[in-house]
Enzyme design. Sequence first.
Site, mmCIF file in Angstrom:
data_model
loop_
_atom_site.group_PDB
_atom_site.id
_atom_site.type_symbol
_atom_site.label_atom_id
_atom_site.label_comp_id
_atom_site.label_asym_id
_atom_site.label_seq_id
_atom_site.Cartn_x
_atom_site.Cartn_y
_atom_site.Cartn_z
ATOM 1 N N GLY A 48 -19.800 -11.630 96.646
ATOM 2 C CA GLY A 48 -20.164 -12.999 96.995
ATOM 3 C C GLY A 48 -19.888 -13.891 95.800
ATOM 4 N N ASN A 195 -7.217 -22.505 92.353
ATOM 5 C CA ASN A 195 -6.054 -21.908 91.707
ATOM 6 C C ASN A 195 -4.818 -22.711 92.103
ATOM 7 O OD1 ASN A 195 -5.121 -20.950 94.252
ATOM 8 N ND2 ASN A 195 -6.243 -19.028 94.007
ATOM 9 N N LEU A 224 -4.259 -20.663 86.502
ATOM 10 C CA LEU A 224 -2.837 -20.323 86.617
ATOM 11 C C LEU A 224 -2.593 -18.839 86.442
ATOM 12 C CD1 LEU A 224 -1.551 -23.256 84.338
ATOM 13 C CD2 LEU A 224 -1.818 -23.284 86.835
ATOM 14 N N GLY A 225 -3.583 -18.003 86.730
ATOM 15 C CA GLY A 225 -3.436 -16.567 86.570
ATOM 16 C C GLY A 225 -3.229 -16.193 85.111
ATOM 17 N N ASP A 257 -14.109 -16.284 89.705
ATOM 18 C CA ASP A 257 -15.546 -16.558 89.613
ATOM 19 C C ASP A 257 -16.011 -16.487 88.162
ATOM 20 O OD1 ASP A 257 -15.540 -16.689 92.381
ATOM 21 O OD2 ASP A 257 -16.158 -14.601 92.631
#
Length: 325
Positions: A48, A195, A224-225, A257
Amino acid sequence: MSLLICGSIATDHLMSFAGRFKDSLVVEQLDKISLSFLVDDLEIRRGGVAPNMCFGLGRLGLRPVLVGAAGEDFTDYRSWLERHGVDCSYVHISETRHTARFVCTTDSTMAQFASFYPGAMSESRLMELAPIVAQVGAPDFVLIAADDPEGMLRHTRECRQRGYRFIADPSQQLAFSEGGLIRDLIDGATYLFSNEYESAMIEAKTGWSGAEILDRVGTQVTTLGADGVRILARDAAPMEVKAASGVTAVEPTGVGDAFRAGFLAGLEWELGHERAAQVGCVLAAYVVETVGTQEYSFTATQFVDRVRRSYGDAAGDEIAARIVG
């Protein structure tokens, strides 16, 4: 002052099947499919988006308030979160539904059969923020993450009506939401998190350009990863912060998260956007190197050392002066 983190509360049941699903499928009989598979293992993980963020904030020494709906089966999960610094006093407990659940079986080729049961999550629309604020104090921020859409909408509108600064983080709900709902969820936010793919989806579905979105939110934070994060603010030059260095990626679930938790901690510590993003990137690194969204740990010294290695001594010194633990 307080941090209210609103969003889904769920548990994940993950199973592995050593064979291949396709070997059991008969194309001519797919309309009558009835299959079962003997799985090799079962992992039950806490999940969650809201508890994931709260856990990260708790690891950094803050005490966030979890706002969401769960079932009576939440007891063990509550205990875990409270042991890690999360205030679960205001979680709504359903009298009729179980906590939301993701059940997924993955075969040897990474093909999956999965189901998501929203359960008690649907009752988040019954929750009002004002009674919580009356108990915990005026919020620094209310972060509104993916949850029951009606619940997200209710929390967003209440924040606007009552003047609570809120952070819009619709994430997984974007794919299922129409443009009108998305516009209502982000308009007036102090921060908008997404993202890169979600940012493009927001523009496409709302019909707003990037400039128009920024005109309606104070600051847009786009992850941006492996390339880090981009921050656009109305009153500042665009900024990009690189990802933490020396990362050995294992499992990406929950990384976003964790970044949000770290960024929010940086705001609470009254750091600027660059430092807040650096805190977020380092916390995200711990998650991506671990299987499970809440299975990582560190000491304050270890965290600061990792900040120094990635961003230098000046960053390390500023964060060392604020982190607890």
